[in-house]
Design an enzyme around this catalytic site. Structure first.
Site, PDB file in Angstrom:
ATOM      1  N   ARG A  80       9.719  14.068 -23.559  1.00 24.22           N
ATOM      2  CA  ARG A  80       9.573  15.490 -23.246  1.00 24.22           C
ATOM      3  C   ARG A  80       8.099  15.864 -23.077  1.00 24.22           C
ATOM      4  O   ARG A  80       7.640  16.136 -21.978  1.00 24.22           O
ATOM      5  CB  ARG A  80      10.255  16.328 -24.349  1.00 24.22           C
ATOM      6  N   ASP A  81       7.330  15.811 -24.132  1.00 23.95           N
ATOM      7  CA  ASP A  81       5.933  16.251 -24.048  1.00 23.95           C
ATOM      8  C   ASP A  81       5.146  15.343 -23.102  1.00 23.95           C
ATOM      9  O   ASP A  81       4.250  15.788 -22.389  1.00 23.95           O
ATOM     10  CB  ASP A  81       5.294  16.241 -25.447  1.00 23.95           C
TER      11      ASP A  81
ATOM     12  N   HIS B 199       1.755  17.838 -35.187  1.00 20.06           N
ATOM     13  CA  HIS B 199       1.891  17.457 -33.773  1.00 20.06           C
ATOM     14  C   HIS B 199       0.469  17.449 -33.209  1.00 20.06           C
ATOM     15  O   HIS B 199      -0.129  18.499 -33.003  1.00 20.06           O
ATOM     16  CB  HIS B 199       2.786  18.504 -33.097  1.00 20.06           C
TER      17      HIS B 199
ATOM     18  N   HIS C 190      -2.429  16.187 -30.432  1.00 24.22           N
ATOM     19  CA  HIS C 190      -2.876  15.587 -29.176  1.00 24.22           C
ATOM     20  C   HIS C 190      -4.241  14.954 -29.465  1.00 24.22           C
ATOM     21  O   HIS C 190      -4.897  15.288 -30.448  1.00 24.22           O
ATOM     22  CB  HIS C 190      -2.941  16.651 -28.081  1.00 24.22           C
TER      23      HIS C 190
ATOM     24  N   CYS D 260      -0.399  18.917 -21.658  1.00 26.20           N
ATOM     25  CA  CYS D 260       0.349  20.166 -21.653  1.00 26.20           C
ATOM     26  C   CYS D 260       0.048  20.872 -20.339  1.00 26.20           C
ATOM     27  O   CYS D 260      -1.114  21.079 -20.003  1.00 26.20           O
ATOM     28  CB  CYS D 260      -0.040  21.058 -22.825  1.00 26.20           C
TER      29      CYS D 260
ATOM     30  N   ASN E 208      -0.242  13.192 -26.396  1.00 24.17           N
ATOM     31  CA  ASN E 208      -0.064  13.162 -27.844  1.00 24.17           C
ATOM     32  C   ASN E 208      -0.663  11.867 -28.365  1.00 24.17           C
ATOM     33  O   ASN E 208      -0.792  10.890 -27.636  1.00 24.17           O
ATOM     34  CB  ASN E 208       1.430  13.147 -28.189  1.00 24.17           C
TER      35      ASN E 208
END
Ligand code: HMG
Ligand code: MG
Length: 302
Positions: A13-14, A205, A207, A238, A247
């Site tokens: 997803r990310d 979370h 990055h 993002c 990430n």
């Protein structure tokens, strides 16, 4: 330090939401299946967001229909509003993620609404999702720095975290969306949130834009945080935070956790092979330093 850590894999997803060229649905499905085969207990599978905003996630329902659901594994999906929740439920999602922000500017850019408007949507999502027996996770973006507003006060994070907690989110994720945090700041923010929400229910979370992600994770572990989001091969970024890199790589987090004697239940060698698979498809090298080093060592027969 926790003795066990739950790794939440967010690469599909990310990571893939940020790819300029579309990634085939079959590849996404294969990636998710391989990640669970490597032992990942949670794989964020896709996002039920507007396809006009994030076209990369437009095949959300097909991805959910195609994956082999492994017993005991969770496949959370992002939902920004009721429309997303309805689509996620229709696709068989059992866990959804609402995602707010600690700053007004990021909230507007990411979800076209104020923080308060976003929270009102999430409240509706939570109420309905919980009533239908789904689990809801709450993510908070830009907790450690904002691309539009710069410094973020811990109080701003605490306010949103408490609202998500009150709505019934079982886990709340403090995100460094643009990877600007340093370990001292990380500790301050986690300690501030943990005054109100038990640390066992917090996740980190990170990055890795400034190369600080592992140091920040170490600081978060020191606060007792035992759930970490990461992305195989360090995929991602993002779309609403220009310049932010992916990430932290799951392989790098695992290498550190293994060294600390912290259990994850994930097989690092299998995970490196999954990284090879997706990097091969995307035609680019891995961002994981641990994967690169371990592969070089294996090639040298050491
Ligand atoms: P909007 O344009 O204000 O929405 O977008 P709207 O309610 O005015 O509706 C406009 C159109 O979108 C309508 O379609 C709706 O039906 C449709 P039209 O009538 O024009 O054909 N629509 C939807 N379609 C599909 N699924 C939906 C949906 N909702 C409305 N759920 C909205 C508001 C929130 C929808 C939009 O801004 C959006 O989708 N944003 C998502 C952005 C996003 O996915 N960002 C990346 C994920 S967050 C992230 O990466 C951070 C994280 O990793 C943590 C960290 O690192 O910080 C989690
Ligand atoms: Mg992110």
């Amino acid at each position: 330090m926790p003795t066990k850590v739950k790794l939440v894999e967010v690469g599909p997803r990310d990571g893939l939401q940020n790819e300029a060229t579309p990634v085939a649905t079959d590849v996404k499905i294969e990636l998710i299946n391989r990640l669970t085969d490597a032992g990942l207990p949670v794989v964020e599978a896709t996002a039920f967001v507007s396809p006009k905003w994030v076209p990369q996630m437009a095949d959300n329902a097909q991805v959910m229909a195609g994956i082999r659901r492994k017993p005991g594994v969770s496949y959370p999906v992002l939902v920004p509003n009721k429309k997303g929740l309805d689509a996620a439920i229709a696709a068989g999602a059992e866990e959804v993620v609402v995602f707010g922000a600690a700053t007004e500017s990021f909230s507007k850019r990411n979800t076209n609404c104020t923080i308060a408007e976003g929270l009102a949507r999430f409240s509706q999502v939570c109420e309905e999702a919980l009533a239908k027996g789904l689990k809801v996770r709450g993510d908070i973006s830009v907790c450690l720095g904002c691309p539009y507003e710069g410094e973020v006060q811990p109080d701003a994070v605490v306010r949103v975290a408490r609202e998500l907690d009150a709505m019934g989110c079982y886990e709340i994720t403090v995100a460094d969306t643009i990877g600007v945090a340093t370990p001292g700041k990380t500790r301050v923010v986690f300690e501030a949130v943990a005054k109100y929400i038990p640390v066992e229910r917090l996740a980190g979370h990170f990055h890795d834009t400034y190369g600080q992600a592992l140091a920040n994770i170490y600081a978060a572990l020191g606060c007792g945080v035992a759930t970490l989001d990461s992305s195989v091969a360090g995929l991602g970024g993002c779309p609403y935070a220009k310049g932010a890199t992916g990430n932290v790589a799951t392989e790098d987090v695992m290498y550190m956790l293994n060294g600390l004697g912290i259990e994850t239940g994930v097989d690092l060698h299998k995970l490196i092979a999954v990284g090879d698979y997706i990097c091969g498809v995307l035609g680019r090298p891995t961002h994981s330093k641990a994967a690169r080093a371990l592969k070089a060592k294996a090639r040298a027969g050491q």
